[in-house]
Design an enzyme around this catalytic site. Structure first.
Site, PDB file in Angstrom:
ATOM      1  N   GLU A  60       0.821  -1.210   0.000  1.00  0.00           N
ATOM      2  CA  GLU A  60       0.000   0.000   0.000  1.00  0.00           C
ATOM      3  C   GLU A  60       0.853   1.257   0.000  1.00  0.00           C
ATOM      4  OE1 GLU A  60      -2.432  -3.245   0.465  1.00  0.00           O
ATOM      5  OE2 GLU A  60      -0.742  -2.743   1.772  1.00  0.00           O
ATOM      6  N   HIS A 129     -10.774  -6.796   7.999  1.00  0.00           N
ATOM      7  CA  HIS A 129     -11.501  -6.557   6.755  1.00  0.00           C
ATOM      8  C   HIS A 129     -12.819  -5.820   6.991  1.00  0.00           C
ATOM      9  CE1 HIS A 129      -8.916 -10.044   5.952  1.00  0.00           C
ATOM     10  NE2 HIS A 129      -8.880  -9.638   4.692  1.00  0.00           N
TER      11      HIS A 129
END
Length: 324
Positions: A60, A129
Site C-alpha cells: 500500500e 476486513h
C-alpha cells in the site's frame, strides 16, 4: 436511466472518466485481470490496456506513493486499496506526503488523486476486513473524504473526486456493493463534494448518518412514521468538508439529533458533528445529541451484525431524544 448496483455505478464512473480523460489511470492490487476483489474495475484492463490499468505489488505504501508521483506529473490516478483496513502500511504516504503537498509547496503542486477503499463491516470479515477508519482521514488537513451510500451518489461523487484538484479518500461501504439497486443516469453527471442529501423530510427529530448505515436509518424512520413520529433523514455523503448548513438547518427545525455511524464511538467523526450541534445550537435543542455507533473494540469475527448500528438501537436512541 439504468438500474445499477453500487459496484456497477462505480465501474461505470471509472469507465466514463477513463474514456473522457486519458490522464485517468487505475492502480491497485488485482485491479487488472481480476477486476478487483469486488470487481469494481472489471473490464477496464481489456478496454484501456496495462499502461492505464496497473496491477501493483502487495504494498500500500507503493500504491499511494506511486499515485502521488503520477499526480504530480500530470496524471489523474485512482488508487484502489483492497480493503480500508489495508491503508495503514500506506498511511505515512497518504497523511505525510499526499495531504501536505499543496500546502508545503505553497500551491505550486497539487495532488489530484483518488484513493478508493471498501470500508465497514457486515460481510463477516473480522477485524482486518471490516474497519471504518474515516476519522484518521478527516483529522488530516489536506484530504477530502467522501462516504457514499447509494449507486447514484457513488457514480456522481466518484466522477467529481477524479476531477477534483485535491486528494480525495473515497469510502465505499462494501456491504452495500450489491445489496442496493437504483436507477442511475447513463449520461455524464457529477455531484458536489461537501453537500449532504436530504433523504426524508421530518419535523420531530433529525437522523444524521452516512455510508453503510443508511438502510437501517431509513428503516428506522419508516417505523417511527408508523408510530406517528416524523423523522428527518440527512445523508452527509461528504465527511470533509461536511455540510454544516444542512445539519444546522435540520436540527434547528427539529430540536433533536440522533447521529449514526459504523465507526467506533470514541473520537469518531460523527462525534465531531454532535459536538458542533451542541456548541452552535444549544439554545435550540430539546434534547442532547445522541450517537449510535460501533463499539470501541476490535471488529469481531462473530456477531458482526450486532457490532453495527441496528434499527433497534437507532429507535432506542430516538426514544431517548423524544422522551428527554
Amino acid at each position: 436511466m439504468a438500474l445499477m448496483t453500487m459496484v456497477q455505478a462505480l465501474n461505470r464512473a471509472l469507465d466514463e472518466e477513463m474514456a473522457k480523460d486519458p490522464r485517468v489511470v487505475v492502480l491497485g492490487e488485482d485491479v487488472g485481470k481480476r477486476g478487483g476483489v469486488f470487481l469494481v474495475t472489471e473490464g477496464l484492463l481489456q478496454k484501456y490496456g496495462p499502461d492505464r490499468v496497473l496491477d501493483t505489488p502487495l504494498s500500500e505504501a507503493a500504491i499511494v506513493g506511486a499515485a502521488l508521483g503520477m499526480a504530480v506529473h500530470g496524471l489523474r490516478p485512482v488508487a484502489e486499496i483492497q480493503f480500508a483496513d489495508y491503508i495503514f502500511p500506506g498511511f505515512d504516504q497518504l497523511v505525510s506526503q499526499v495531504a501536505k503537498l499543496r500546502y508545503r509547496s505553497g500551491g505550486q503542486f497539487t495532488a489530484p488523486l483518488v484513493v478508493r477503499m471498501p470500508s465497514g463491516g457486515g460481510v463477516r470479515g473480522g477485524h482486518h476486513h471490516s474497519q471504518s477508519p474515516e476519522a484518521h482521514f478527516v483529522h488530516t488537513a489536506g484530504l477530502k473524504v467522501v462516504a457514499v451510500s447509494t449507486p447514484y451518489d457513488a457514480k456522481g461523487l466518484l466522477k467529481a473526486a477524479i476531477r477534483d484538484e485535491d486528494p480525495v479518500v473515497f469510502l465505499e461501504p462494501k456491504r452495500l456493493y450489491r445489496s442496493v439497486k437504483e436507477e442511475v443516469p447513463e449520461e455524464d453527471y457529477t455531484l458536489p463534494i461537501g453537500k449532504a442529501a436530504l433523504r426524508r423530510e421530518g419535523k420531530d427529530l433529525s437522523l444524521i448518518a452516512y455510508g453503510a448505515v443508511m438502510p437501517e436509518v431509513l428503516q428506522a424512520a419508516e417505523e417511527l412514521a408508523r408510530a406517528g413520529i416524523s423523522a428527518e433523514v440527512l445523508d452527509l455523503r461528504s465527511l470533509m468538508p461536511w455540510d454544516y448548513e444542512a445539519v444546522m438547518t435540520s436540527v434547528a427545525k427539529t430540536g433533536r439529533a440522533v447521529l449514526v455511524a459504523d465507526a467506533p464511538r470514541h473520537a469518531s467523526f460523527i462525534s465531531e458533528v454532535a459536538a458542533t450541534i451542541a456548541e452552535d445550537l444549544l439554545d435550540m435543542l430539546l434534547a442532547p445529541p445522541i450517537r449510535v455507533t460501533g463499539f470501541d473494540t476490535p471488529y469481531p469475527y462473530a456477531q458482526d451484525k450486532l457490532y453495527m448500528p441496528t434499527v433497534t438501537r437507532i429507535l432506542n436512541a430516538a426514544k431517548r431524544a423524544l422522551d428527554y
